[in-house]
Structure formats: structure tokens, C-alpha cells
Design a protein around this motif. Structure first.
Motif, PDB file in Angstrom:
ATOM      1  N   ARG A  38      34.106  42.250  42.972  1.00 20.48           N
ATOM      2  CA  ARG A  38      34.606  41.695  41.718  1.00 20.48           C
ATOM      3  C   ARG A  38      35.767  40.719  42.000  1.00 20.48           C
ATOM      4  O   ARG A  38      36.456  40.838  43.014  1.00 20.48           O
ATOM      5  CB  ARG A  38      35.123  42.802  40.787  1.00 20.48           C
ATOM      6  CG  ARG A  38      34.034  43.686  40.202  1.00 20.48           C
ATOM      7  CD  ARG A  38      33.222  42.951  39.152  1.00 20.48           C
ATOM      8  NE  ARG A  38      32.335  43.878  38.455  1.00 20.48           N
ATOM      9  CZ  ARG A  38      31.113  44.208  38.870  1.00 20.48           C
ATOM     10  NH1 ARG A  38      30.655  43.698  40.021  1.00 20.48           N
ATOM     11  NH2 ARG A  38      30.368  45.044  38.171  1.00 20.48           N
ATOM     12  N   THR A  39      35.916  39.797  41.100  1.00 17.65           N
ATOM     13  CA  THR A  39      37.082  38.894  41.143  1.00 17.65           C
ATOM     14  C   THR A  39      37.993  39.259  39.976  1.00 17.65           C
ATOM     15  O   THR A  39      37.564  39.237  38.804  1.00 17.65           O
ATOM     16  CB  THR A  39      36.671  37.421  41.033  1.00 17.65           C
ATOM     17  OG1 THR A  39      35.829  37.097  42.141  1.00 17.65           O
ATOM     18  CG2 THR A  39      37.894  36.515  41.033  1.00 17.65           C
ATOM     19  N   LEU A  40      39.235  39.610  40.293  1.00 15.41           N
ATOM     20  CA  LEU A  40      40.227  39.983  39.280  1.00 15.41           C
ATOM     21  C   LEU A  40      41.271  38.872  39.203  1.00 15.41           C
ATOM     22  O   LEU A  40      41.903  38.524  40.213  1.00 15.41           O
ATOM     23  CB  LEU A  40      40.888  41.314  39.650  1.00 15.41           C
ATOM     24  CG  LEU A  40      39.926  42.487  39.896  1.00 15.41           C
ATOM     25  CD1 LEU A  40      40.711  43.720  40.338  1.00 15.41           C
ATOM     26  CD2 LEU A  40      39.116  42.791  38.644  1.00 15.41           C
ATOM     27  N   HIS A  41      41.465  38.339  38.010  1.00 15.76           N
ATOM     28  CA  HIS A  41      42.369  37.175  37.819  1.00 15.76           C
ATOM     29  C   HIS A  41      43.501  37.586  36.870  1.00 15.76           C
ATOM     30  O   HIS A  41      43.261  37.900  35.698  1.00 15.76           O
ATOM     31  CB  HIS A  41      41.567  36.025  37.208  1.00 15.76           C
ATOM     32  CG  HIS A  41      42.283  34.703  37.263  1.00 15.76           C
ATOM     33  ND1 HIS A  41      41.663  33.498  36.974  1.00 15.76           N
ATOM     34  CD2 HIS A  41      43.560  34.379  37.577  1.00 15.76           C
ATOM     35  CE1 HIS A  41      42.515  32.513  37.087  1.00 15.76           C
ATOM     36  NE2 HIS A  41      43.683  33.026  37.448  1.00 15.76           N
ATOM     37  N   TYR A  42      44.731  37.595  37.377  1.00 16.04           N
ATOM     38  CA  TYR A  42      45.875  38.047  36.587  1.00 16.04           C
ATOM     39  C   TYR A  42      46.939  36.945  36.486  1.00 16.04           C
ATOM     40  O   TYR A  42      47.100  36.124  37.402  1.00 16.04           O
ATOM     41  CB  TYR A  42      46.507  39.292  37.214  1.00 16.04           C
ATOM     42  CG  TYR A  42      45.560  40.470  37.300  1.00 16.04           C
ATOM     43  CD1 TYR A  42      45.093  41.089  36.149  1.00 16.04           C
ATOM     44  CD2 TYR A  42      45.129  40.959  38.536  1.00 16.04           C
ATOM     45  CE1 TYR A  42      44.215  42.165  36.218  1.00 16.04           C
ATOM     46  CE2 TYR A  42      44.251  42.031  38.617  1.00 16.04           C
ATOM     47  CZ  TYR A  42      43.790  42.629  37.463  1.00 16.04           C
ATOM     48  OH  TYR A  42      42.927  43.676  37.530  1.00 16.04           O
ATOM     49  N   GLU A  91      39.714  38.087  31.326  1.00 17.18           N
ATOM     50  CA  GLU A  91      39.357  38.654  30.030  1.00 17.18           C
ATOM     51  C   GLU A  91      40.065  37.966  28.868  1.00 17.18           C
ATOM     52  O   GLU A  91      39.815  38.265  27.707  1.00 17.18           O
ATOM     53  CB  GLU A  91      39.690  40.155  30.013  1.00 17.18           C
ATOM     54  CG  GLU A  91      38.905  40.983  30.998  1.00 17.18           C
ATOM     55  CD  GLU A  91      37.416  41.020  30.661  1.00 17.18           C
ATOM     56  OE1 GLU A  91      37.085  40.921  29.458  1.00 17.18           O
ATOM     57  OE2 GLU A  91      36.600  41.139  31.584  1.00 17.18           O
ATOM     58  N   ASN A  92      41.025  37.071  29.213  1.00 20.86           N
ATOM     59  CA  ASN A  92      41.777  36.303  28.212  1.00 20.86           C
ATOM     60  C   ASN A  92      42.508  37.217  27.230  1.00 20.86           C
ATOM     61  O   ASN A  92      42.385  37.100  26.008  1.00 20.86           O
ATOM     62  CB  ASN A  92      40.849  35.367  27.448  1.00 20.86           C
ATOM     63  CG  ASN A  92      41.600  34.171  26.861  1.00 20.86           C
ATOM     64  OD1 ASN A  92      42.672  33.818  27.352  1.00 20.86           O
ATOM     65  ND2 ASN A  92      41.068  33.574  25.846  1.00 20.86           N
ATOM     66  N   LYS A  93      43.306  38.150  27.777  1.00 18.66           N
ATOM     67  CA  LYS A  93      44.054  39.066  26.921  1.00 18.66           C
ATOM     68  C   LYS A  93      45.343  39.486  27.618  1.00 18.66           C
ATOM     69  O   LYS A  93      45.461  39.415  28.849  1.00 18.66           O
ATOM     70  CB  LYS A  93      43.220  40.298  26.579  1.00 18.66           C
ATOM     71  CG  LYS A  93      42.908  41.193  27.771  1.00 18.66           C
ATOM     72  CD  LYS A  93      42.092  42.411  27.345  1.00 18.66           C
ATOM     73  CE  LYS A  93      41.801  43.331  28.538  1.00 18.66           C
ATOM     74  NZ  LYS A  93      41.015  44.522  28.134  1.00 18.66           N
ATOM     75  N   VAL A  94      46.307  39.915  26.816  1.00 21.30           N
ATOM     76  CA  VAL A  94      47.570  40.441  27.341  1.00 21.30           C
ATOM     77  C   VAL A  94      47.371  41.920  27.641  1.00 21.30           C
ATOM     78  O   VAL A  94      46.939  42.698  26.779  1.00 21.30           O
ATOM     79  CB  VAL A  94      48.718  40.252  26.322  1.00 21.30           C
ATOM     80  CG1 VAL A  94      49.977  40.963  26.804  1.00 21.30           C
ATOM     81  CG2 VAL A  94      49.003  38.779  26.117  1.00 21.30           C
TER      82      VAL A  94
END
Length: 666
Positions: free
Chosen positions: A589-593, A611-614
């Protein structure tokens, strides 16, 4: 000595070492003692009887009168001045313009012999005149920085550091420019007040002439009454006395009215003269910063006087002696004669049938003289009024042309400013700076995509290293570069420098590629990103359990039964988000923070960019000490992690992402 200014309340003279003078809105001065001891916080100027509420009005020191007192002391009381260079109590003989100190004869010789001070300008007391100091004032916040800029938005003097830090988005001009503008405004006020005095002087002169004319009329009528009653003395004595009493009463009333108007006009003239005198002193003693602070005082009182209608030339009413019904005078002696105002038609009080030709011609000649005098006075008044209207018309035309020019200039400036703003915003975006709200241009809404870098010299090479693509990976390095200061316990690295205290939100992102080689069965960390104090960087293999830290961890927790995202603050869990990754062998998986740090609001925000969320917003973050960004990768025998740092203009800053950040910081 009467030349020294006095306090408008206690009437005590100001002295060089006495209580400081403070400037009232009416431009009169009050001493510091009266200001601090004012009953109920209200003082009343004894010169003009204007009240001032100290609760609503902040008085400033009268720098102009302070310098006037200084020069008057030098001129009239030089024996009171002692040497301030060595504070030795010797009598001062001169003044150093560069050091702004009094110098005695001994220090004068030493002053001229030292290399640093031999070129200073020394002035003997007898040669000193009013001068403006060229020594700059210094910022009260940044002690060694001179105040040479003026913030139009805040209406205050600032230094270069203030301009960069707290006034970056304000309209700022140099002190010299605003001082020149204020000087022109004061010169304009001076000219307008000088013009106002001309009709005042004319009005006072007309009132004095009216008083003299009243005296002449009085004498003429008195003589006429005497001649009229001389032939009828035996019957008219009593009536003569009554008429003389009426005449005296009317004359007294007329002169009383004239004197009252004269006193009022003289008071207005004195007040206007006082303002002009103060403006003259401003030009003699005020520095540029003084000029800026005095403009509102002088402007307000000048506008008050200019808005007062100019006095009109007063036409003094005349009086006539009524000799009507002279033929029946003996039978009507008890009611014969009256002293009437000049406005009464003279013809209506004459009795031509009972007058002799000589009496009629004398009365006619007197009436003609009175009418001629009144007509001349009215013509002179009308001519002055016409001249005033012409001057006012010319002035209005000039003002109209000036306003049109200013409107055109403002429109051009606004158009240019808009173009410049668009260009600057474009440049800012290229440098990683964004406005979170396009309609709000201030520091709190500026987002800096800062240029963070992995510290290659501190990475724990036993657990991780930076590969050729610049990514942090959870594999120990095959090489061991020389150098001390590497992290020994923390499994990763930190940034090359702590976060700057920018006073606005700072933002960066990390892209993590995670691959599980086998399912995780114990509590196992996968990755960590966050911030901590300098002392906590290498205390443990992660910063999540340390004080002065905020972090986001991705890990397998047996208590949760899966791989979760955990938010921690000061070593304590704040939030757990489950199902971050499937716990299955071979899964990738790629996790983008994204991370926002706002030292002004004391907030840190962790975002899931993919996910485009806070994920979470941490409040009341302790930023009293510098915070270091930290990056950790773990458990190379169970999984593979590659962490890429995304910073500056490489960040794709969308409007949706901006709105998400604004909401999180609100």
C-alpha cells in the motif's frame, strides 16, 4: 520669567528639570503633576475652558514645548545647567549637538582631543538657536533599530524588523515622505488660519468705528435737542431731561452690544493667534516623528476654527431726534420728542408743516449725511463679501481639480497593486507559499510549504539509511560513513534543523510505500512521523511515548486486532483509526500523509492526503522550545518501508486541501 510657558491648570512655569509638559487637544500644555493628580480623571484647560477626559484621551508629551523650554533655559538661565558628560557637577559652558549633552570647560577640551569626538559640533550657549535634532528615535521593541518607516495602516512609526515581522502586509512609507506631507499640511493650516484673521481684524475695526460713530451721533443729537428746546426752555425742561435719559440709555445699550461683540471677536482672534504661534514653534522645534504625531491635534483644531462662519461687518444702528408736531408742541409738551433707532423712517418723525425752513434744511442735511455714511459702510461690506466669495470659488475649483487628480491616481494605484499582487502570489506559489483564504491577506492565513530535508548525518545506520533516490528505508546501511552525532536508539532520522517560528502555518508531506512480507502477530511499529524537543530525539526507538512530542504511528496492535493509525500527544494516545492496512502477507500500500504545524495557534494537524481528510488536530501544543520533525521506519525483518519527503513547490496544494486545513485550524 514670563517667556517660559506655563501649565494651563496650575499656572506654574515649566522648567528643564521639572514636571514634563503634556499636550492637550486644544494645543495648550499641562504639567505631568496635574495630569497624574487629576480628580476623577477629568481636567479643564483654564486658558480656553475646554474639558478633557483622561480615560478616553491619551495625552502625549509635548516635545515641541520641551525643546522650547530647553532653549529658553540655555538663553535665560545658563547658570542652572551642569555638565552631563561626566556628571561631575561643573558648570556647563556649551552643548554637543552630536552627543546631545551639556559640556563643561574641562570636558570641552577633552571632547575636542579624542579621535571619536573631535569632529562633533560644540555650540556655546550664546550662539545656540532653535534646531531640529537629527539623532533618530529607536524602536521600543527592537532596541537598536531606528524608527525610519511609517505604517499607514497602524498609523505608527516602525523599524526595519517591525516591517518584516508584524507589518509585512501593511502599506508602509519612509518617515521622510510622511514628514514632508505633514509639513505641507501644517503650512496649509497656517495659511488658512492667517486668512481667517483678516476678516476678524476687519470686523473688530468696524465695531470700533461703530462705537466712535455712536459717540458722534450722540453728540450731534444732543446738540440738536439743546437747540430745539432752547426756545421752549420753560415748558420743555422736564421733557428734555426725560429725552436725555432715554438717549443715554439707548447709547449705553448700543455700546454694550458693540463691546460684547468686540470682546468675543478678540477672544477668537487670540485663540487663532495661539494656534499660529504653536505651529511656528512646531516648525522651529519639532522633529519628523513629532510632526507625524502632532498632525491630528493641529488638524482637528484648525478644522474647528475654519468651519466657524467668518464674522460679517457689523452695521451700527444710528439714531434720530423726532421733532414731529412742532406746531402743537406747547399743548402736547408732556409727550413731545422721543429717541428712536436709526432704522425708523426719518420722514415719519418729521413735521415739516411746523418746522421753519432753517430747521427743515438742517434736518434734511443731517439725514442725507447719515444715509450717505450708512450706504458707504454697506458698499464696503458688500465688496468684502464679494471678494470672499471669489476667493472661496477659486479655492473650491482648486479642491475639485485636486480631488479628481487623487481619484485618478488612486484608481491607477489600485489597478497596479492588483497586478502586482497577482504576480507576487504567483511567485509565492512557486516558492511554496499559499494564501489559505484569497480574501484575507495576513500572516495567519499564509501557508508555508517549508523545505524540510532528512539529516543524512544523523540517520541511525543500524536500522535505516537514505537510498540513492533520497528516500528513508528500513534497511541498515551497507556502508558506515565516518562522523559522530548519529542517532543510536531512534530508528530513523530527524530534519536538518528545527521548525522555524514563522508565526504562520507550516506544511509538509510524506509518501510511504509499505509491503508486508508476512502477517504481523505482535505489537509492531511500521512507521512514525511527528515532532519532539531536542532532548527527546534519541531517548527511545520512537518518540510516541515521550513528553514534548506529537506523533502519528502506523502499527499492528494485538489489542485492536489489526494495523491501525495512532495519534499521540505528550506520550498519551489521543485517537486510533483502525484498518489502515490489511494484515496479509504480500500486501502493498501507499500511505500519503500531511502535517501542519501552527506555532501561532499552538496546533498540529495530521492529514490523510490520499483519503482527503483530517485525521486529528492537536490543540495547546507546547512550542516554547524548538520542535524537530522526526521520521521513523521499523521492523525490516517483517516488512519493507520507503518514506519519501515531499516539500516546497513539489506539494500539490489544491483548493480542497486549503479548505481542509482552514477548517482544522479554526
Amino acid at each position: 520669567m514670563d517667556t517660559f510657558p506655563k501649565c494651563s491648570l496650575c499656572q506654574q512655569q515649566f522648567t528643564l528639570k521639572g514636571p514634563s509638559p503634556y499636550l492637550l487637544p486644544c494645543l495648550h500644555a499641562v504639567c505631568e503633576t496635574c495630569v497624574t493628580s487629576a480628580a476623577g480623571g477629568v481636567i479643564s484647560c483654564s486658558t480656553c475652558q475646554r474639558g478633557v477626559n483622561l480615560t478616553d484621551t491619551r495625552l502625549q508629551k509635548d516635545a515641541v514645548r520641551q525643546k522650547e523650554i530647553f532653549h529658553l533655559t540655555v538663553k535665560h538661565r545658563p547658570t542652572e545647567l551642569l555638565c552631563t558628560n561626566e556628571d561631575d557637577g561643573n558648570q556647563a559652558v556649551c552643548w554637543c549637538q552630536d552627543c546631545e549633552e551639556f559640556i563643561c570647560e574641562y570636558c570641552q577640551n577633552m571632547h575636542s582631543s579624542f579621535k571619536l569626538t573631535k569632529n562633533h559640533v560644540l555650540q556655546n550657549f550664546g550662539d545656540m538657536g532653535p534646531t531640529v535634532s537629527n539623532i533618530p528615535s529607536y524602536c521600543s521593541i527592537h532596541k537598536h533599530h531606528p524608527l525610519y518607516l511609517f505604517d499607514k495602516s497602524c498609523k505608527k512609526l516602525i523599524c526595519a524588523r517591525c516591517r518584516i515581522e508584524d507589518h509585512a502586509d501593511h502599506e508602509v512609507v519612509e518617515l521622510d515622505v510622511v514628514a514632508d506631507i505633514v509639513t505641507k499640511q501644517l503650512d496649509h493650516h497656517k495659511n488658512e488660519l492667517s486668512k481667517l484673521q483678516a476678516p476678524q481684524q476687519s470686523h473688530m475695526q468696524s465695531l470700533r468705528q461703530g462705537s466712535e460713530f455712536t459717540d458722534k451721533t450722540h453728540n450731534t443729537l444732543k446738540e440738536s435737542i439743546g437747540h430745539t428746546f432752547q426756545s421752549l426752555r420753560s415748558q420743555l425742561d422736564q421733557r428734555q431731561k426725560e429725552l436725555l435719559i432715554d438717549l443715554e440709555s439707548q447709547t449705553k445699550e448700543t455700546k454694550s452690544t458693540l463691546y460684547a461683540r468686540l470682546n468675543t471677536c478678540e477672544e477668537e482672534w487670540k485663540t487663532c493667534t495661539g494656534v499660529l504661534d504653536y505651529i511656528a514653534k512646531v516648525f522651529l522645534y519639532a522633529s519628523k516623528s513629532d510632526l507625524v504625531e502632532l498632525e491630528s491635534y493641529v488638524g482637528d483644531i484648525t478644522r474647528n476654527y475654519l468651519e466657524t462662519p467668518a464674522p460679517q461687518t457689523h452695521v451700527v444702528p444710528s439714531a434720530v431726534f423726532n421733532t414731529n408736531s412742532l406746531s402743537t408742541l406747547k399743548s402736547t409738551i408732556s409727550v413731545f420728542g422721543a429717541i428712536l433707532p436709526r432704522e425708523v423712517d426719518v420722514e415719519s418723525v418729521k413735521d415739516k408743516d411746523t418746522q421753519t425752513d432753517d430747521d427743515f434744511m438742517a434736518d434734511l442735511e443731517m439725514k442725507h449725511k447719515m444715509d450717505l455714511t450708512e450706504l458707504k459702510t454697506k458698499i464696503a461690506s458688500d465688496e468684502k463679501h464679494i471678494e470672499t466669495l471669489k476667493t472661496l470659488t477659486d479655492k473650491l475649483n482648486v479642491e475639485i481639480r485636486s480631488l479628481k487628480s487623487r481619484i485618478e491616481e488612486k484608481e491607477t494605484t489600485e489597478k497596479t497593486a492588483s497586478n502586482i499582487r497577482d504576480v507576487l502570489l504567483g511567485v509565492a506559489r512557486e516558492c511554496g507559499v499559499h494564501l489559505l483564504k484569497s480574501e484575507v491577506v495576513d500572516r495567519s492565513m499564509v501557508l508555508k510549504c517549508i523545505h524540510l530535508k532528512y539529516d543524512k548525518d544523523r540517520v541511525n545506520l543500524d536500522k535505516a539509511h537514505i537510498n540513492t533516490e533520497g528516500d528513508l528505508v528500513n534497511r541498515k546501511s551497507d556502508t558506515r560513513p565516518a562522523g559522530e552525532g548519529r542517532l543510536k536508539k531512534y530508528e530513523g532520522t530527524c530534519s536538518t534543523a528545527p521548525l522555524p517560528r514563522a508565526g504562520c502555518p507550516q506544511y509538509w508531506e510524506v509518501v510511504n510505500r509499505v509491503s508486508l512480507e508476512k502477517p504481523l502477530t505482535r505489537d509492531s511499529l511500521i512507521l512514525e512521523l511527528g515532532m519532539c524537543g531536542e532532548e527527546q530525539r534519541d531517548v527511545c526507538h520512537c518518540i510516541g511515548g515521550e513528553p514534548s512530542s506529537c506523533s502519528m504511528q502506523v502499527a499492528h496492535y494485538t489489542t485492536h486486532g489489526g494495523i491501525c493509525s495512532m495519534i499521540l500527544k505528550e506520550g498519551k494516545p489521543v485517537l486510533c483509526l483502525p484498518d489502515t492496512l490489511p494484515n496479509t502477507a504480500g500486501v502493498s500500500r501507499t500511505l500519503h500523509y500531511g502535517v501542519v504545524c501552527d506555532d501561532a495557534r499552538k496546533k498540529i494537524v495530521f492529514m490523510d492526503v490520499k483519503e482527503n481528510k483530517v485525521m486529528s488536530t492537536l490543540d495547546n501544543v507546547d512550542s516554547s522550545q524548538p520542535l524537530w520533525p522526526m521520521f521513523g521506519v521499523y521492523n525490516s525483518h517483517l516488512l519493507a518501508v520507503s518514506m519519501t519527503l515531499v516539500v516546497g513547490s513539489d506539494i500539490n496544494m489544491t483548493e480542497e486541501k486549503k479548505a481542509m486545513i482552514v477548517k482544522a485550524l479554526s
